[in-house]
Motif scaffolding. Structure first.
Motif, PDB file in Angstrom:
ATOM      1  N   THR A  17     -34.898  87.521  37.905  1.00 46.19           N
ATOM      2  CA  THR A  17     -35.244  88.922  38.080  1.00 46.19           C
ATOM      3  C   THR A  17     -34.302  89.748  37.220  1.00 46.19           C
ATOM      4  N   PRO A  18     -34.844  90.672  36.407  1.00 46.87           N
ATOM      5  CA  PRO A  18     -33.957  91.486  35.580  1.00 46.87           C
ATOM      6  C   PRO A  18     -33.064  92.371  36.437  1.00 46.87           C
ATOM      7  N   GLN A  19     -31.829  92.569  35.985  1.00 47.30           N
ATOM      8  CA  GLN A  19     -30.874  93.414  36.693  1.00 47.30           C
ATOM      9  C   GLN A  19     -31.241  94.875  36.492  1.00 47.30           C
ATOM     10  N   ARG A  20     -31.314  95.648  37.557  1.00 43.38           N
ATOM     11  CA  ARG A  20     -31.617  97.075  37.455  1.00 43.38           C
ATOM     12  C   ARG A  20     -30.366  97.815  37.044  1.00 43.38           C
ATOM     13  N   GLN A  21     -30.549  98.852  36.225  1.00 46.57           N
ATOM     14  CA  GLN A  21     -29.401  99.621  35.776  1.00 46.57           C
ATOM     15  C   GLN A  21     -28.973 100.681  36.785  1.00 46.57           C
ATOM     16  N   CYS A  22     -29.868 101.068  37.686  1.00 46.11           N
ATOM     17  CA  CYS A  22     -29.562 102.097  38.692  1.00 46.11           C
ATOM     18  C   CYS A  22     -30.139 101.700  40.041  1.00 46.11           C
ATOM     19  N   ARG A  23     -29.460 102.115  41.096  1.00 46.82           N
ATOM     20  CA  ARG A  23     -29.958 101.900  42.453  1.00 46.82           C
ATOM     21  C   ARG A  23     -31.211 102.746  42.670  1.00 46.82           C
ATOM     22  N   ARG A  24     -32.191 102.182  43.374  1.00 49.99           N
ATOM     23  CA  ARG A  24     -33.436 102.899  43.676  1.00 49.99           C
ATOM     24  C   ARG A  24     -33.354 103.496  45.079  1.00 49.99           C
ATOM     25  N   TYR A  25     -33.996 104.667  45.209  1.00 42.51           N
ATOM     26  CA  TYR A  25     -34.006 105.395  46.473  1.00 42.51           C
ATOM     27  C   TYR A  25     -35.441 105.653  46.899  1.00 42.51           C
ATOM     28  N   ARG A  26     -35.674 105.592  48.204  1.00 43.11           N
ATOM     29  CA  ARG A  26     -37.021 105.837  48.728  1.00 43.11           C
ATOM     30  C   ARG A  26     -37.357 107.316  48.635  1.00 43.11           C
ATOM     31  N   LEU A  27     -38.574 107.580  48.191  1.00 38.47           N
ATOM     32  CA  LEU A  27     -39.050 108.953  48.107  1.00 38.47           C
ATOM     33  C   LEU A  27     -40.560 108.944  48.240  1.00 38.47           C
ATOM     34  N   ASP A  28     -41.068 109.789  49.098  1.00 36.95           N
ATOM     35  CA  ASP A  28     -42.515 109.957  49.228  1.00 36.95           C
ATOM     36  C   ASP A  28     -42.835 111.350  48.714  1.00 36.95           C
ATOM     37  N   GLY A  29     -43.477 111.409  47.587  1.00 37.05           N
ATOM     38  CA  GLY A  29     -43.809 112.697  47.004  1.00 37.05           C
ATOM     39  C   GLY A  29     -44.933 112.537  45.997  1.00 37.05           C
ATOM     40  N   ARG A  30     -45.431 113.646  45.550  1.00 37.75           N
ATOM     41  CA  ARG A  30     -46.539 113.650  44.597  1.00 37.75           C
ATOM     42  C   ARG A  30     -45.994 113.774  43.177  1.00 37.75           C
ATOM     43  N   VAL A  31     -46.662 113.122  42.243  1.00 41.63           N
ATOM     44  CA  VAL A  31     -46.329 113.227  40.829  1.00 41.63           C
ATOM     45  C   VAL A  31     -47.626 113.440  40.055  1.00 41.63           C
ATOM     46  N   THR A  32     -47.574 114.301  39.055  1.00 43.83           N
ATOM     47  CA  THR A  32     -48.690 114.484  38.140  1.00 43.83           C
ATOM     48  C   THR A  32     -48.312 113.815  36.825  1.00 43.83           C
ATOM     49  N   ILE A  33     -49.207 112.982  36.322  1.00 47.75           N
ATOM     50  CA  ILE A  33     -48.952 112.215  35.103  1.00 47.75           C
ATOM     51  C   ILE A  33     -49.942 112.661  34.033  1.00 47.75           C
ATOM     52  N   GLU A  91     -55.767 104.536  35.321  1.00 45.03           N
ATOM     53  CA  GLU A  91     -55.239 103.363  34.629  1.00 45.03           C
ATOM     54  C   GLU A  91     -54.294 103.763  33.508  1.00 45.03           C
ATOM     55  N   LEU A  92     -53.085 103.254  33.588  1.00 43.69           N
ATOM     56  CA  LEU A  92     -52.095 103.430  32.538  1.00 43.69           C
ATOM     57  C   LEU A  92     -51.752 102.066  31.976  1.00 43.69           C
ATOM     58  N   GLU A  93     -51.357 102.039  30.732  1.00 34.33           N
ATOM     59  CA  GLU A  93     -51.003 100.783  30.069  1.00 34.33           C
ATOM     60  C   GLU A  93     -49.493 100.693  29.916  1.00 34.33           C
ATOM     61  N   GLU A  94     -48.959  99.497  30.086  1.00 39.50           N
ATOM     62  CA  GLU A  94     -47.548  99.274  29.842  1.00 39.50           C
ATOM     63  C   GLU A  94     -47.221  99.696  28.411  1.00 39.50           C
ATOM     64  N   GLY A  95     -46.140 100.456  28.253  1.00 40.61           N
ATOM     65  CA  GLY A  95     -45.727 100.929  26.939  1.00 40.61           C
ATOM     66  C   GLY A  95     -46.217 102.328  26.594  1.00 40.61           C
ATOM     67  N   GLU A  96     -47.178 102.870  27.361  1.00 42.92           N
ATOM     68  CA  GLU A  96     -47.659 104.222  27.084  1.00 42.92           C
ATOM     69  C   GLU A  96     -46.570 105.246  27.416  1.00 42.92           C
ATOM     70  N   PHE A  97     -46.588 106.349  26.661  1.00 41.15           N
ATOM     71  CA  PHE A  97     -45.677 107.452  26.912  1.00 41.15           C
ATOM     72  C   PHE A  97     -46.430 108.536  27.672  1.00 41.15           C
ATOM     73  N   VAL A  98     -45.778 109.091  28.691  1.00 45.72           N
ATOM     74  CA  VAL A  98     -46.411 110.060  29.573  1.00 45.72           C
ATOM     75  C   VAL A  98     -45.478 111.235  29.834  1.00 45.72           C
ATOM     76  N   GLN A  99     -46.052 112.289  30.398  1.00 41.49           N
ATOM     77  CA  GLN A  99     -45.294 113.431  30.901  1.00 41.49           C
ATOM     78  C   GLN A  99     -45.419 113.392  32.416  1.00 41.49           C
ATOM     79  N   LEU A 100     -44.292 113.447  33.130  1.00 44.88           N
ATOM     80  CA  LEU A 100     -44.278 113.439  34.596  1.00 44.88           C
ATOM     81  C   LEU A 100     -43.879 114.814  35.101  1.00 44.88           C
ATOM     82  N   ARG A 101     -44.566 115.284  36.150  1.00 41.60           N
ATOM     83  CA  ARG A 101     -44.200 116.533  36.838  1.00 41.60           C
ATOM     84  C   ARG A 101     -44.066 116.201  38.321  1.00 41.60           C
ATOM     85  N   PHE A 102     -42.881 116.461  38.881  1.00 44.52           N
ATOM     86  CA  PHE A 102     -42.639 116.117  40.281  1.00 44.52           C
ATOM     87  C   PHE A 102     -41.446 116.898  40.814  1.00 44.52           C
ATOM     88  N   SER A 103     -41.327 116.882  42.131  1.00 40.91           N
ATOM     89  CA  SER A 103     -40.192 117.493  42.812  1.00 40.91           C
ATOM     90  C   SER A 103     -39.496 116.402  43.611  1.00 40.91           C
TER      91      SER A 103
END
Length: 117
Positions: free
Chosen positions: A3-19, A49-61
């Motif tokens: 398993t690849p080593q993560r560079q940052c700790r992940r935190y739980r969050l339930d919220g909406r994101v626009t992609i 459907e998004l493809e691995e490697g695609e670049f996107v704009q994220l909007r979230f709080s």
């Protein structure tokens, strides 16, 4: 398989994101539900459907505040409707906002964030 080593700790969050993704066929907007966030990226269930490697704009709080982040990101992995995003261009102010918000969230592993200790 390791398993690849993560560079940052992940935190739980339930919220909406626009992609938003720009493709040769035009601009496409999707929405999603954030499942976790870190200082380097986020994971979310996405309505399209998004493809691995695609670049996107994220909007979230990151909290109940009205402060909305808009970040460029890369789809670093995709499995079904679940996508992992790597944040690409993050200003110092945005980085500080993300770090402070993460400190108040429980970790993905079930431990409390530093702000909840």
């Amino acid at each position: 398989m390791d398993t690849p080593q993560r560079q940052c700790r992940r935190y739980r969050l339930d919220g909406r994101v626009t992609i938003t993704v720009f493709r040769s066929a035009g601009k496409f907007d999707f929405w999603g539900r954030i499942s976790d966030v870190s200082e380097a990226g986020m994971g979310a269930m996405v309505s399209g459907e998004l493809e691995e490697g695609e670049f996107v704009q994220l909007r979230f709080s990151l909290s109940s505040s009205s402060h909305v982040l808009e970040l460029r990101a890369r789809v670093c992995h995709q499995l079904g409707y679940y996508c992992g995003f790597e944040f690409l261009v993050v200003s110092d102010a945005q980085q500080k906002h993300i770090k402070l918000a993460c400190e108040e969230l429980p970790t993905k592993e079930g431990q409390e964030g530093r702000g909840n200790s």
